[in-house]
Design a protein around this motif. Structure first.
Motif: not given
Length: 173
Positions: A5-10, A70-83
């Protein structure tokens, strides 16, 4: 709050921060460039290098908008890939956790600045490649390339080695 969640927020904050760059460009770029192009007297005097300059600036602004959305909308998806593993963030106030919070805050701010200046970095690289390809008329934009690269390296070190850095700081205290 979990680390995912923190990564998605960032990522969302970085997207919003990058989106604000559009407003910096709007006054200085769009109004001056397209206002000049609309004047019929100057339309005949436009040459190909100036047209390339207008196209590059417009292209970079469009890319800026696309990346920020893209960063704003897909933040959850990116954070799942990163973390990969999701763990709860504990907020105990001790020297180690305080050091981690400070390092993480610095890392997040620098990461946002790196993403914010990404279009300027791309523009600088385009100009540099054009200059190396023999276009002597190309002027390099005012961009601190070394500072950008050093900040990128330091940010990656801080974010990926936060545990070791905080342990080292605690040992020195």
């Amino acid at each position: 709050m979990t680390n995912r969640n923190l990564t998605a927020l960032i990522l969302r904050i970085a997207g919003i921060y990058l989106f604000t760059k559009i407003f910096d460009h709007f006054g200085s770029y769009f109004l001056s460039v397209y206002g000049t192009v609309m004047m019929t007297r100057l339309e005949e005097s436009l040459s190909e290098p100036i047209d390339k300059f207008y196209f590059n600036g417009t292209f970079l602004t469009i890319i800026n908008i696309v990346i920020s959305v893209f960063l704003f909308i897909k933040a959850e998806w990116i954070s799942k890939k990163l973390v990969k593993s999701e763990s709860e963030i504990k907020t105990e106030l001790n020297p180690k956790s305080l050091t981690k919070v400070i390092l993480l805050t610095v890392g997040v701010i620098w990461l946002s600045q790196i993403i914010y200046f990404l279009p300027d970095f791309i523009e600088y690289c385009i100009s540099l490649i054009s200059k190396f390809n023999g276009n002597e008329e190309t002027e390099l934009p005012d961009f601190a390339l070394i500072r950008y690269i050093l900040k990128l390296i330091m940010t990656l070190i801080i974010l990926f080695r936060i545990e070791k850095i905080s342990n080292w700081i605690i040992k020195k205290i």
